[in-house]
Scaffold this motif. Sequence first.
Motif, PDB file in Angstrom:
ATOM      1  N   VAL A 105       0.829  -1.211   0.000  1.00 35.71           N
ATOM      2  CA  VAL A 105       0.000   0.000   0.000  1.00 35.71           C
ATOM      3  C   VAL A 105       0.865   1.263   0.000  1.00 35.71           C
ATOM      4  CG1 VAL A 105      -1.584   1.345   1.453  1.00 35.71           C
ATOM      5  CG2 VAL A 105      -2.088  -1.033   0.948  1.00 35.71           C
ATOM      6  N   ASP A 106       1.866   1.326   0.851  1.00 31.34           N
ATOM      7  CA  ASP A 106       2.699   2.530   0.924  1.00 31.34           C
ATOM      8  C   ASP A 106       3.500   2.746  -0.354  1.00 31.34           C
ATOM      9  OD1 ASP A 106       1.783   3.320   3.416  1.00 31.34           O
ATOM     10  OD2 ASP A 106       3.357   2.228   4.490  1.00 31.34           O
ATOM     11  N   PHE A 107       3.882   1.667  -1.018  1.00 28.93           N
ATOM     12  CA  PHE A 107       4.587   1.778  -2.292  1.00 28.93           C
ATOM     13  C   PHE A 107       3.732   2.541  -3.295  1.00 28.93           C
ATOM     14  CE2 PHE A 107       5.289  -0.035  -6.580  1.00 28.93           C
ATOM     15  CZ  PHE A 107       6.605   0.340  -6.773  1.00 28.93           C
ATOM     16  N   TYR A 108       2.471   2.172  -3.434  1.00 29.34           N
ATOM     17  CA  TYR A 108       1.577   2.839  -4.374  1.00 29.34           C
ATOM     18  C   TYR A 108       1.187   4.233  -3.885  1.00 29.34           C
ATOM     19  CZ  TYR A 108       1.269  -1.377  -7.127  1.00 29.34           C
ATOM     20  OH  TYR A 108       1.582  -2.445  -7.922  1.00 29.34           O
ATOM     21  N   ARG A 109       1.009   4.368  -2.581  1.00 27.36           N
ATOM     22  CA  ARG A 109       0.610   5.662  -2.017  1.00 27.36           C
ATOM     23  C   ARG A 109       1.654   6.745  -2.318  1.00 27.36           C
ATOM     24  NH1 ARG A 109      -1.082   4.267   3.165  1.00 27.36           N
ATOM     25  NH2 ARG A 109      -3.228   4.205   2.472  1.00 27.36           N
ATOM     26  N   LYS A 110       2.940   6.399  -2.333  1.00 30.40           N
ATOM     27  CA  LYS A 110       3.977   7.413  -2.556  1.00 30.40           C
ATOM     28  C   LYS A 110       3.917   8.012  -3.969  1.00 30.40           C
ATOM     29  CE  LYS A 110       7.897   4.561  -3.981  1.00 30.40           C
ATOM     30  NZ  LYS A 110       9.223   4.082  -3.622  1.00 30.40           N
ATOM     31  N   PHE A 111       3.244   7.340  -4.900  1.00 29.15           N
ATOM     32  CA  PHE A 111       3.060   7.873  -6.253  1.00 29.15           C
ATOM     33  C   PHE A 111       1.767   8.672  -6.384  1.00 29.15           C
ATOM     34  CE2 PHE A 111       5.755   4.162  -6.888  1.00 29.15           C
ATOM     35  CZ  PHE A 111       6.811   4.753  -7.559  1.00 29.15           C
ATOM     36  N   GLY A 112       0.971   8.688  -5.328  1.00 26.04           N
ATOM     37  CA  GLY A 112      -0.283   9.428  -5.375  1.00 26.04           C
ATOM     38  C   GLY A 112      -1.493   8.568  -5.681  1.00 26.04           C
ATOM     39  N   VAL A 125      -6.874 -12.292   4.758  1.00 23.16           N
ATOM     40  CA  VAL A 125      -6.050 -11.453   3.883  1.00 23.16           C
ATOM     41  C   VAL A 125      -6.877 -10.258   3.396  1.00 23.16           C
ATOM     42  CG1 VAL A 125      -4.693 -11.344   1.763  1.00 23.16           C
ATOM     43  CG2 VAL A 125      -4.726 -13.454   3.105  1.00 23.16           C
ATOM     44  N   GLU A 126      -6.491  -9.065   3.856  1.00 25.56           N
ATOM     45  CA  GLU A 126      -7.137  -7.853   3.379  1.00 25.56           C
ATOM     46  C   GLU A 126      -6.464  -7.421   2.081  1.00 25.56           C
ATOM     47  OE1 GLU A 126      -8.368  -3.380   4.925  1.00 25.56           O
ATOM     48  OE2 GLU A 126      -6.843  -4.495   6.011  1.00 25.56           O
ATOM     49  N   ARG A 127      -7.264  -7.035   1.109  1.00 27.04           N
ATOM     50  CA  ARG A 127      -6.755  -6.573  -0.186  1.00 27.04           C
ATOM     51  C   ARG A 127      -7.139  -5.111  -0.363  1.00 27.04           C
ATOM     52  NH1 ARG A 127      -2.937  -9.190  -2.610  1.00 27.04           N
ATOM     53  NH2 ARG A 127      -3.715  -8.674  -4.643  1.00 27.04           N
ATOM     54  N   PHE A 128      -6.410  -4.428  -1.236  1.00 25.95           N
ATOM     55  CA  PHE A 128      -6.620  -3.010  -1.448  1.00 25.95           C
ATOM     56  C   PHE A 128      -6.679  -2.695  -2.938  1.00 25.95           C
ATOM     57  CE2 PHE A 128      -4.649  -3.556   2.612  1.00 25.95           C
ATOM     58  CZ  PHE A 128      -5.311  -2.664   3.436  1.00 25.95           C
ATOM     59  N   ASP A 129      -7.578  -1.773  -3.294  1.00 31.73           N
ATOM     60  CA  ASP A 129      -7.652  -1.231  -4.635  1.00 31.73           C
ATOM     61  C   ASP A 129      -6.806   0.040  -4.636  1.00 31.73           C
ATOM     62  OD1 ASP A 129      -9.257  -1.022  -7.343  1.00 31.73           O
ATOM     63  OD2 ASP A 129      -9.301   0.979  -6.434  1.00 31.73           O
ATOM     64  N   SER A 130      -5.850   0.114  -5.535  1.00 37.97           N
ATOM     65  CA  SER A 130      -4.977   1.278  -5.669  1.00 37.97           C
ATOM     66  C   SER A 130      -5.213   1.869  -7.052  1.00 37.97           C
ATOM     67  CB  SER A 130      -3.512   0.866  -5.527  1.00 37.97           C
ATOM     68  OG  SER A 130      -3.302   0.182  -4.309  1.00 37.97           O
ATOM     69  N   ARG A 131      -5.550   3.164  -7.099  1.00 40.13           N
ATOM     70  CA  ARG A 131      -5.878   3.816  -8.369  1.00 40.13           C
ATOM     71  C   ARG A 131      -5.164   5.154  -8.496  1.00 40.13           C
ATOM     72  NH1 ARG A 131     -10.739   1.972 -11.051  1.00 40.13           N
ATOM     73  NH2 ARG A 131     -11.404   0.138  -9.895  1.00 40.13           N
ATOM     74  N   TYR A 132      -4.699   5.391  -9.709  1.00 36.84           N
ATOM     75  CA  TYR A 132      -4.083   6.673 -10.040  1.00 36.84           C
ATOM     76  C   TYR A 132      -4.741   7.165 -11.307  1.00 36.84           C
ATOM     77  CZ  TYR A 132      -0.524  10.222 -10.803  1.00 36.84           C
ATOM     78  OH  TYR A 132       0.125  11.411 -10.973  1.00 36.84           O
ATOM     79  N   THR A 133      -5.348   8.340 -11.239  1.00 37.18           N
ATOM     80  CA  THR A 133      -6.001   8.920 -12.404  1.00 37.18           C
ATOM     81  C   THR A 133      -5.168  10.115 -12.864  1.00 37.18           C
ATOM     82  OG1 THR A 133      -8.154   8.224 -11.594  1.00 37.18           O
ATOM     83  CG2 THR A 133      -8.138   9.894 -13.316  1.00 37.18           C
ATOM     84  N   LEU A 134      -4.768  10.085 -14.121  1.00 38.65           N
ATOM     85  CA  LEU A 134      -3.987  11.175 -14.687  1.00 38.65           C
ATOM     86  C   LEU A 134      -4.918  12.254 -15.198  1.00 38.65           C
ATOM     87  CD1 LEU A 134      -2.199   8.341 -15.925  1.00 38.65           C
ATOM     88  CD2 LEU A 134      -0.673  10.256 -15.566  1.00 38.65           C
ATOM     89  N   MET A 135      -4.515  13.460 -15.085  1.00 41.50           N
ATOM     90  CA  MET A 135      -5.329  14.594 -15.532  1.00 41.50           C
ATOM     91  C   MET A 135      -5.186  14.794 -17.029  1.00 41.50           C
ATOM     92  SD  MET A 135      -6.782  15.504 -12.927  1.00 41.50           S
ATOM     93  CE  MET A 135      -6.643  14.876 -11.308  1.00 41.50           C
TER      94      MET A 135
END
Length: 135
Positions: A105-112, A125-135
């Motif tokens: 999670v922190d790996f992806y969080r550092k990119f926003g 096992v907890e899973r997480f959705d990680s999303r990055y939307t470009l403008m």
Amino acid sequence: MIKEINPLFPPPSLKTLLSYAASSDIDSVYKAYIHNPRRELIGFQKDDLLIGCLGGERNNDTFIIRHIAVTPEERGNNIGSSMIQFILKSPQVKEVIAETDKDAVDFYRKFGFTITSLGEKYPGVERFDSRYTLM
């Protein structure tokens, strides 16, 4: 150096790298990259050795990260970060999605990336959705 990997002519170390990122049968994972035209692999090479790979699937302007792996001896050297930045800078990509575990999670969080818990997707096992939307 980051470059696209042709799954029909893979470097010998590709399956080993994928084994670090996939919990299922590596041959099945690898075949998905060969047979699904939306699947892509990029690799990070150092001294002509493949030391990192990122695999995913393009769905229009969305890139879904399926696998990311770096050899154990090269972890911590920003190779995974370089591959993520490569995808984020791709002009055809407007959104990047990765489903991950608590450790990443922190790996992806550092990119926003925006992180949302998916709950206990598998027993214990907890899973997480990680999303990055470009403008």
